[in-house]
Design a protein around this motif. Structure first.
Motif, short mmCIF file in Angstrom:
data_model
loop_
_atom_site.label_atom_id
_atom_site.label_comp_id
_atom_site.label_asym_id
_atom_site.label_seq_id
_atom_site.Cartn_x
_atom_site.Cartn_y
_atom_site.Cartn_z
N ARG A 99 0.86 -1.18 0.00
CA ARG A 99 0.00 0.00 0.00
C ARG A 99 0.90 1.23 0.00
O ARG A 99 1.93 1.25 0.68
N LEU A 100 0.54 2.25 -0.76
CA LEU A 100 1.36 3.45 -0.79
C LEU A 100 1.39 4.09 0.59
O LEU A 100 0.34 4.40 1.16
N GLY A 101 2.58 4.32 1.12
CA GLY A 101 2.72 4.86 2.46
C GLY A 101 2.46 6.36 2.52
O GLY A 101 2.40 7.05 1.49
N LEU A 102 2.32 6.86 3.72
CA LEU A 102 2.02 8.28 3.92
C LEU A 102 3.15 9.17 3.42
O LEU A 102 2.90 10.26 2.87
N ASP A 103 4.39 8.76 3.62
CA ASP A 103 5.51 9.59 3.17
C ASP A 103 5.46 9.77 1.66
O ASP A 103 5.65 10.89 1.14
N LEU A 116 2.80 9.42 -0.31
CA LEU A 116 1.62 10.22 -0.66
C LEU A 116 1.84 11.69 -0.38
O LEU A 116 1.37 12.56 -1.13
N ALA A 117 2.53 11.99 0.71
CA ALA A 117 2.82 13.39 1.03
C ALA A 117 3.67 14.03 -0.07
O ALA A 117 3.43 15.18 -0.47
N ARG A 118 4.64 13.28 -0.59
CA ARG A 118 5.49 13.81 -1.67
C ARG A 118 4.67 13.99 -2.96
O ARG A 118 4.83 14.98 -3.67
N LEU A 119 3.79 13.05 -3.25
CA LEU A 119 3.02 13.10 -4.48
C LEU A 119 1.96 14.21 -4.47
O LEU A 119 1.63 14.78 -5.51
N THR A 120 1.39 14.48 -3.28
CA THR A 120 0.28 15.43 -3.19
C THR A 120 0.68 16.81 -2.70
O THR A 120 -0.04 17.78 -2.93
N LEU A 148 -2.40 14.31 6.16
CA LEU A 148 -2.89 13.12 5.47
C LEU A 148 -3.34 12.04 6.46
O LEU A 148 -4.36 11.38 6.26
N HIS A 149 -2.55 11.86 7.52
CA HIS A 149 -2.90 10.85 8.52
C HIS A 149 -4.29 11.14 9.11
O HIS A 149 -5.11 10.22 9.25
N ASN A 150 -4.56 12.40 9.43
CA ASN A 150 -5.87 12.76 9.99
C ASN A 150 -6.99 12.49 9.00
O ASN A 150 -8.07 12.00 9.37
N TYR A 151 -6.74 12.79 7.71
CA TYR A 151 -7.76 12.53 6.69
C TYR A 151 -8.02 11.03 6.55
O TYR A 151 -9.18 10.59 6.54
N LEU A 152 -6.95 10.26 6.43
CA LEU A 152 -7.09 8.83 6.13
C LEU A 152 -7.54 8.01 7.33
O LEU A 152 -8.05 6.90 7.18
N ALA A 153 -7.36 8.57 8.54
CA ALA A 153 -7.85 7.89 9.74
C ALA A 153 -9.32 8.22 10.00
O ALA A 153 -9.95 7.64 10.89
N GLY A 154 -9.87 9.16 9.24
CA GLY A 154 -11.26 9.56 9.45
C GLY A 154 -11.44 10.51 10.60
O GLY A 154 -12.57 10.78 11.02
N ASP A 155 -10.34 11.06 11.13
CA ASP A 155 -10.45 12.01 12.24
C ASP A 155 -10.99 13.35 11.76
O ASP A 155 -11.62 14.09 12.53
N VAL A 156 -10.69 13.70 10.52
CA VAL A 156 -11.12 14.97 9.93
C VAL A 156 -11.63 14.68 8.52
O VAL A 156 -11.03 13.90 7.79
#
Length: 330
Positions: A44-48, A50-54, A61-69
């Motif tokens: 699975r594409l990791g957060l690091d 994804l952060a570089r790509l986006t 990103l962690h907050n978005y993907l965890a559903g916290d926000v």
């Protein structure tokens, strides 16, 4: 690569048709991450990465993907494009986010976990309302609400007065209700509807799962579809008191969608808070947005009026000065 991306786009569009909650959305993003990762030989594409790509910070990103926000639209576009979505697939993701936003606002919560809890609570309340006359539950719409909250000598809310005008959504509606939740030092079973105008008490009930007091208010005649009806009700917490009351620091209303014209007045009397402010939150668990500082009038009251309140929390909050005996001497 192009064929693979097209496949991912079609697959995402089909799956996204069933996305309605934040949990659904984060699960769909996770599936897309896993599918896209097979092209680079990763689970699975990791957060690091994804952060570089986006260009979106890793912690965000962690907050978005965890559903916290709830992820904003522009961030979702950048994320799914980085994961290979193109063309019609972008529109499918945008529509999915619109559905999720409506669901989240319908609970007043941005958190996927808490939103699910609220929906479950509402479902249990509906399941407990089994009498033939419980059909009023969804059959009236508030078109104006005015609340007056009285804060007593112990700095706790002692009563709430509501003046409401409702519109019947269907013919034959002859009642509405008010739900009261537990408060420290208050016997929930003892709460009654008083100060009634244009209505009379029906059958008040206390549900156990969840614990909520349902106060039923009867109109003087069945309403026709579209007919409006004004009434007033007061709930006196002092009469249901069983112990020490905690100092209150806020009063307000949560609207699940755009609400009716809303007036909120808080009366403090002679014991005034140190700071009083009008605030708004898009979600109950969202950041506080200060609207205005409020100054008490000669009678110790503050108020605000919102003609067309948006979904979320509309409230007055305040801070109490420390008692003289608790202050540090200089």
């Amino acid at each position: 690569m192009a064929d693979r991306t097209d496949h991912l786009t079609r697959s995402s569009a089909e799956q996204l048709a069933e996305v309605t909650t934040i949990a659904d959305l984060t699960a769909a993003i996770d599936r897309l991450r896993r599918l896209r990762a097979t092209e680079v030989g990763e689970p699975r594409l990791g957060l690091d990465r994804l952060a570089r790509l986006t260009g979106i910070p890793r912690s965000t990103l962690h907050n978005y993907l965890a559903g916290d926000v709830l992820i904003p639209a522009n961030a979702l576009d950048r994320l799914v494009q980085a994961l290979g979505v193109r063309g019609p697939g972008l529109r499918a993701w945008s529509e999915a986010l619109e559905r999720v936003t409506r669901t989240a606002r319908g609970t007043g919560l941005a958190s996927a976990t808490r939103a699910a809890e609220i929906l479950a609570v509402d479902a249990r309340i509906r399941a407990a309302l089994t009498r033939p006359t419980d059909g009023w539950y969804d059959q009236t719409q508030e078109i104006s609400v005015s609340e007056r909250v009285i804060v007593g000598a112990e700095r706790a809310i002692v009563s709430v007065q509501r003046r409401v005008t409702v519109r019947a959504l269907t013919g034959g509606v002859d009642r509405c209700s008010l739900r009261m939740w537990p408060r420290a030092g208050i016997d929930l079973d003892a709460l009654e509807a008083g100060g009634l105008r244009n209505c009379m008490p029906g059958r008040h009930r206390t549900l156990t799962d969840p614990p909520v007091r349902v106060l039923e208010l009867l109109f003087d005649h069945p309403l026709s579809a579209g007919e409006t009806y004004p009434y007033e009700v007061t709930v006196d917490f002092a009469e249901a008191r069983t112990g020490e009351l905690r100092p209150s620091v806020e009063a307000g209303c949560i609207f699940k969608r755009r609400g009716p014209a809303y007036t909120l007045e808080v009366s403090f009397g002679d014991d005034l808070p140190r700071r009083i402010r009008q605030v708004h939150q898009d979600f109950v668990d969202g950041p506080e947005q200060p609207i205005a500082d409020l100054t008490p009038n000669a009678w110790g009251s503050v108020h605000f009026f919102v003609e067309r309140p948006g979904a979320g929390v509309h409230a007055i909050r305040w801070e109490w000065p420390e008692p003289a005996g608790d202050q540090q001497s200089g």
